[in-house]
Design an enzyme around this catalytic site. Structure first.
Site, short mmCIF file in Angstrom:
data_model
loop_
_atom_site.label_atom_id
_atom_site.label_comp_id
_atom_site.label_asym_id
_atom_site.label_seq_id
_atom_site.Cartn_x
_atom_site.Cartn_y
_atom_site.Cartn_z
N TYR A 109 -93.50 55.09 71.98
CA TYR A 109 -94.26 55.11 70.73
C TYR A 109 -93.65 56.13 69.76
CZ TYR A 109 -97.60 52.44 73.43
OH TYR A 109 -98.19 51.47 74.22
N ASN A 132 -100.74 44.07 67.59
CA ASN A 132 -99.69 43.07 67.38
C ASN A 132 -100.27 41.68 67.64
OD1 ASN A 132 -97.39 41.42 67.51
ND2 ASN A 132 -96.82 42.17 69.52
N CYS A 140 -94.25 43.89 72.07
CA CYS A 140 -94.99 45.14 72.25
C CYS A 140 -95.01 45.59 73.71
CB CYS A 140 -96.40 44.99 71.70
SG CYS A 140 -97.31 43.58 72.34
N HIS A 141 -94.75 44.68 74.64
CA HIS A 141 -94.72 45.06 76.06
C HIS A 141 -93.54 45.97 76.39
CE1 HIS A 141 -92.17 41.47 75.73
NE2 HIS A 141 -91.51 41.94 76.78
N GLU A 167 -87.79 40.74 82.50
CA GLU A 167 -86.65 41.11 81.65
C GLU A 167 -85.68 42.07 82.35
OE1 GLU A 167 -87.95 42.54 77.85
OE2 GLU A 167 -89.10 40.74 77.43
#
Length: 176
Positions: A109, A132, A140-141, A167
């Site tokens: 953040y 979001n 946003c993850h 990912e």
């Protein structure tokens, strides 16, 4: 947030649970896991609810296809056009910064606050990330706490962990 009057929605069964997509003819306006935090109940559940669109819709169809490819490990970025809802300029700046965090990488953040030129606005950045409207596609993850821990995900921390695992992201591979 305000959505265009020609916005429609569709339910979609994702590998991480039931979800809803919302779109206009111009772009994707929303993707939410059902009843997640900041779920736009007034928009999706009525009265009157946003129109359900079960028929062919180019944007909804493209979003579903790209999300299916993502979950199958065959897509690492999205090309579906977006028409994000009307929100504050600050929120839009945060959402744009989120789109710059690459697949398989993470940010914090604080790093997002720095990126948008508001280094003291870490809490406000967190609030904008949480709101979001296009989860996964606006990633946003990929945002972790300052110590690299899983914090705050409107869809739930289990989903956040699953998306990061999909990912191959690790906190050690974070970007500034």
């Amino acid at each position: 947030m305000h959505y265009a009057p020609d916005t429609v929605q569709r339910r979609w069964s994702s590998p991480l649970g039931a979800a809803r997509l919302a779109a206009t003819p111009r772009g994707l306006a929303g993707f939410w896991f059902e009843h997640q935090r900041h779920w736009p109940a007034a928009l999706l559940d009525g009265p009157p609810p946003l129109a359900e669109h079960p028929c062919a819709h180019p944007v909804l169809d493209a979003a579903e296809q790209q999300l299916a490819e993502y979950f199958a490990g065959r897509r690492d970025h999205f090309t579906v056009p977006l028409e994000l809802p009307r929100a504050t300029p600050f929120q839009h700046a945060v959402w744009q910064a989120l789109r710059a965090v690459p697949h398989g990488r993470t940010s914090s953040y604080g790093a997002l606050a720095e990126r948008i030129g508001r280094p003291a606005a870490v809490r406000a950045v967190g609030a904008a990330v949480g709101r979001n409207p296009v989860s996964i596609i606006v990633p946003c993850h990929r945002v972790l706490g300052s110590g690299g821990g899983l914090t705050g995900y409107a869809g739930g921390l289990e989903r956040k962990a699953a998306l990061l695992a999909l990912e191959g992201a690790q906190a050690a591979r974070a970007i500034a």
